[in-house]
Design a protein around this motif. Structure first.
Motif, PDB file in Angstrom:
ATOM      1  N   UNK A   1      -2.860   6.353   9.870  1.00  0.00           N
ATOM      2  CA  UNK A   1      -2.496   7.690  10.495  1.00  0.00           C
ATOM      3  C   UNK A   1      -3.696   8.698  10.100  1.00  0.00           C
ATOM      4  N   UNK A   2      -3.488   9.850  10.556  1.00  0.00           N
ATOM      5  CA  UNK A   2      -4.489  10.956  10.425  1.00  0.00           C
ATOM      6  C   UNK A   2      -4.322  11.359   8.741  1.00  0.00           C
ATOM      7  N   UNK A   3      -2.911  11.309   8.357  1.00  0.00           N
ATOM      8  CA  UNK A   3      -2.565  11.663   7.148  1.00  0.00           C
ATOM      9  C   UNK A   3      -3.105  10.723   5.925  1.00  0.00           C
ATOM     10  N   UNK A   4      -2.966   9.504   6.412  1.00  0.00           N
ATOM     11  CA  UNK A   4      -3.236   8.409   5.568  1.00  0.00           C
ATOM     12  C   UNK A   4      -4.842   8.694   5.241  1.00  0.00           C
TER      13      UNK A   4
ATOM     14  N   UNK B   1       0.760  -1.115   0.063  1.00  0.00           N
ATOM     15  CA  UNK B   1      -0.114  -0.035  -0.040  1.00  0.00           C
ATOM     16  C   UNK B   1       0.814   1.259   0.081  1.00  0.00           C
ATOM     17  N   UNK B   2       0.838   1.931  -1.156  1.00  0.00           N
ATOM     18  CA  UNK B   2       1.966   3.148  -1.271  1.00  0.00           C
ATOM     19  C   UNK B   2       1.395   4.252  -0.217  1.00  0.00           C
ATOM     20  N   UNK B   3       0.235   4.367  -0.064  1.00  0.00           N
ATOM     21  CA  UNK B   3      -0.458   5.491   0.906  1.00  0.00           C
ATOM     22  C   UNK B   3       0.101   4.969   2.352  1.00  0.00           C
ATOM     23  N   UNK B   4       0.072   3.846   2.663  1.00  0.00           N
ATOM     24  CA  UNK B   4       0.544   3.648   4.032  1.00  0.00           C
ATOM     25  C   UNK B   4       2.015   3.522   4.112  1.00  0.00           C
ATOM     26  N   UNK B   5       2.584   3.154   2.876  1.00  0.00           N
ATOM     27  CA  UNK B   5       4.114   3.189   2.953  1.00  0.00           C
ATOM     28  C   UNK B   5       4.708   4.597   3.142  1.00  0.00           C
TER      29      UNK B   5
END
Length: 94
Positions: free
Chosen positions: A38-41, A28-32
């Protein structure tokens, strides 16, 4: 195509590629980039969802236009001539 349509389409395409990575590679690129849940994800995922919802409007708008009349009208405008009356009538009827 408006700048907002282009921006949201790019976001949806990137999200689709990310989803394609999650399936076969379990990556998962967003999680990486932002960390897992997280709040950002979460903000990124909300923005992707909003971008996908925004892309519904151009899709619905494309269904409202007769594609042959739309193509003929666009080609005529590029050439600087008026489209044939029957095609112009079909485009204005929708």
């Amino acid at each position: 195509m408006t700048a907002m349509n282009i921006l949201t389409l790019v976001v949806v395409i990137i999200a689709g590629v990310n989803g394609g990575l999650v399936g076969p590679a379990n990556f998962n690129l967003v999680a990486a980039i932002s960390g897992d849940q997280t709040t950002l994800s979460r903000i990124i995922n909300v923005l992707v969802g909003l971008a996908a919802l925004w892309q519904i409007m151009p899709l619905v708008g494309a269904w409202r236009v007769d594609p042959i009349a739309a193509h003929a009208g666009a080609a005529a405008r590029r050439a600087g001539v008026k489209p044939l009356p029957i095609l112009a009538t079909a485009a204005n009827a929708s």
